[in-house]
Design a protein around this motif. Sequence first.
Motif, PDB file in Angstrom:
ATOM      1  N   MET A 286       0.857  -1.148   0.000  1.00 41.75           N
ATOM      2  CA  MET A 286       0.000   0.000   0.000  1.00 41.75           C
ATOM      3  C   MET A 286       0.915   1.226   0.000  1.00 41.75           C
ATOM      4  N   VAL A 287       0.590   2.195  -0.847  1.00 43.94           N
ATOM      5  CA  VAL A 287       1.361   3.439  -0.904  1.00 43.94           C
ATOM      6  C   VAL A 287       0.386   4.591  -0.763  1.00 43.94           C
ATOM      7  N   MET A 288       0.707   5.523   0.139  1.00 41.39           N
ATOM      8  CA  MET A 288      -0.141   6.676   0.380  1.00 41.39           C
ATOM      9  C   MET A 288       0.650   7.947   0.087  1.00 41.39           C
ATOM     10  N   TYR A 289       0.006   8.866  -0.634  1.00 44.42           N
ATOM     11  CA  TYR A 289       0.629  10.122  -1.022  1.00 44.42           C
ATOM     12  C   TYR A 289      -0.159  11.277  -0.416  1.00 44.42           C
ATOM     13  N   ASP A 290       0.548  12.216   0.247  1.00 51.35           N
ATOM     14  CA  ASP A 290      -0.085  13.433   0.733  1.00 51.35           C
ATOM     15  C   ASP A 290      -0.382  14.358  -0.445  1.00 51.35           C
ATOM     16  N   LEU A 291      -1.129  15.425  -0.192  1.00 50.06           N
ATOM     17  CA  LEU A 291      -1.469  16.394  -1.232  1.00 50.06           C
ATOM     18  C   LEU A 291      -0.188  16.963  -1.844  1.00 50.06           C
ATOM     19  N   PRO A 292      -0.007  16.817  -3.154  1.00 54.72           N
ATOM     20  CA  PRO A 292       1.207  17.324  -3.793  1.00 54.72           C
ATOM     21  C   PRO A 292       1.261  18.846  -3.821  1.00 54.72           C
ATOM     22  N   SER A 293       2.466  19.381  -3.807  1.00 48.81           N
ATOM     23  CA  SER A 293       2.658  20.828  -3.912  1.00 48.81           C
ATOM     24  C   SER A 293       2.324  21.322  -5.319  1.00 48.81           C
ATOM     25  N   ASP A 294       2.492  20.480  -6.319  1.00 51.42           N
ATOM     26  CA  ASP A 294       2.132  20.790  -7.703  1.00 51.42           C
ATOM     27  C   ASP A 294       1.362  19.590  -8.252  1.00 51.42           C
ATOM     28  N   ILE A 295       0.046  19.652  -8.130  1.00 54.30           N
ATOM     29  CA  ILE A 295      -0.803  18.523  -8.501  1.00 54.30           C
ATOM     30  C   ILE A 295      -0.647  18.173  -9.974  1.00 54.30           C
ATOM     31  N   GLU A 296      -0.616  19.158 -10.842  1.00 58.85           N
ATOM     32  CA  GLU A 296      -0.531  18.907 -12.274  1.00 58.85           C
ATOM     33  C   GLU A 296       0.753  18.151 -12.637  1.00 58.85           C
ATOM     34  N   GLU A 297       1.883  18.580 -12.123  1.00 56.25           N
ATOM     35  CA  GLU A 297       3.152  17.909 -12.423  1.00 56.25           C
ATOM     36  C   GLU A 297       3.231  16.528 -11.775  1.00 56.25           C
ATOM     37  N   PHE A 298       2.724  16.424 -10.545  1.00 53.24           N
ATOM     38  CA  PHE A 298       2.684  15.119  -9.882  1.00 53.24           C
ATOM     39  C   PHE A 298       1.864  14.137 -10.712  1.00 53.24           C
ATOM     40  N   GLU A 299       0.660  14.532 -11.102  1.00 53.49           N
ATOM     41  CA  GLU A 299      -0.229  13.657 -11.868  1.00 53.49           C
ATOM     42  C   GLU A 299       0.382  13.298 -13.222  1.00 53.49           C
ATOM     43  N   ARG A 300       0.998  14.266 -13.876  1.00 55.72           N
ATOM     44  CA  ARG A 300       1.628  13.998 -15.170  1.00 55.72           C
ATOM     45  C   ARG A 300       2.705  12.938 -15.017  1.00 55.72           C
ATOM     46  N   HIS A 301       3.602  13.131 -14.056  1.00 63.01           N
ATOM     47  CA  HIS A 301       4.688  12.172 -13.871  1.00 63.01           C
ATOM     48  C   HIS A 301       4.141  10.816 -13.413  1.00 63.01           C
ATOM     49  N   TYR A 302       3.183  10.829 -12.520  1.00 64.41           N
ATOM     50  CA  TYR A 302       2.617   9.579 -12.024  1.00 64.41           C
ATOM     51  C   TYR A 302       2.019   8.773 -13.173  1.00 64.41           C
ATOM     52  N   ARG A 303       1.197   9.409 -13.999  1.00 69.34           N
ATOM     53  CA  ARG A 303       0.513   8.706 -15.109  1.00 69.34           C
ATOM     54  C   ARG A 303       1.468   8.309 -16.226  1.00 69.34           C
ATOM     55  N   GLU A 304       2.383   9.198 -16.594  1.00 67.96           N
ATOM     56  CA  GLU A 304       3.223   8.973 -17.769  1.00 67.96           C
ATOM     57  C   GLU A 304       4.480   8.150 -17.491  1.00 67.96           C
ATOM     58  N   VAL A 305       4.995   8.210 -16.273  1.00 71.55           N
ATOM     59  CA  VAL A 305       6.263   7.546 -15.968  1.00 71.55           C
ATOM     60  C   VAL A 305       6.115   6.486 -14.884  1.00 71.55           C
ATOM     61  N   HIS A 306       5.623   6.894 -13.716  1.00 71.84           N
ATOM     62  CA  HIS A 306       5.632   5.984 -12.568  1.00 71.84           C
ATOM     63  C   HIS A 306       4.669   4.806 -12.735  1.00 71.84           C
ATOM     64  N   LEU A 307       3.455   5.082 -13.124  1.00 74.18           N
ATOM     65  CA  LEU A 307       2.464   4.014 -13.273  1.00 74.18           C
ATOM     66  C   LEU A 307       2.907   2.960 -14.293  1.00 74.18           C
ATOM     67  N   PRO A 308       3.401   3.348 -15.479  1.00 68.67           N
ATOM     68  CA  PRO A 308       3.887   2.316 -16.409  1.00 68.67           C
ATOM     69  C   PRO A 308       5.040   1.489 -15.836  1.00 68.67           C
ATOM     70  N   LEU A 309       5.917   2.106 -15.051  1.00 66.79           N
ATOM     71  CA  LEU A 309       6.990   1.340 -14.403  1.00 66.79           C
ATOM     72  C   LEU A 309       6.404   0.340 -13.412  1.00 66.79           C
ATOM     73  N   ALA A 310       5.554   0.826 -12.521  1.00 68.68           N
ATOM     74  CA  ALA A 310       5.009  -0.013 -11.456  1.00 68.68           C
ATOM     75  C   ALA A 310       4.204  -1.189 -12.003  1.00 68.68           C
ATOM     76  N   LYS A 311       3.512  -0.980 -13.102  1.00 71.77           N
ATOM     77  CA  LYS A 311       2.698  -2.057 -13.674  1.00 71.77           C
ATOM     78  C   LYS A 311       3.550  -3.165 -14.282  1.00 71.77           C
ATOM     79  N   GLN A 312       4.866  -2.948 -14.392  1.00 72.99           N
ATOM     80  CA  GLN A 312       5.778  -3.982 -14.891  1.00 72.99           C
ATOM     81  C   GLN A 312       6.371  -4.829 -13.760  1.00 72.99           C
TER      82      GLN A 312
END
Length: 98
Positions: free
Chosen positions: A1-27
């Motif tokens: 389980m991973v929990m994230y607090d409110l990001p300081s820059d939601i747009e950049e956090f979401e962009r990186h999470y969707r485009e980079v981190h999520l594809p890595l984690a799903k592997q």
Amino acid sequence: MVMYDLPSDIEEFERHYREVHLPLAKQLPGLRRYTVSHDAVPVIGEPYYLVVMLDWNDMESLGAALSSEIGNRTAEDAMTNLARYTTIRGMIVQLDDQ
């Protein structure tokens, strides 16, 4: 389980999470299920911005995934790129059927 607090820059956090981190984690080897909630409702304490649940069949499979090359890359990405926007907390929970 991973929990994230409110990001300081939601747009950049979401962009990186969707485009980079999520594809890595799903592997991650042996990953059975990956679920994400932006709508977690706290019963006690403050809410998290994002809660992610990753499921494996057993603790051995989880350990192998975390120590794998993709596991190391995923962890490094989180600590280098996502942690610049928010506090990240992680927890391993073993559920027992009763």
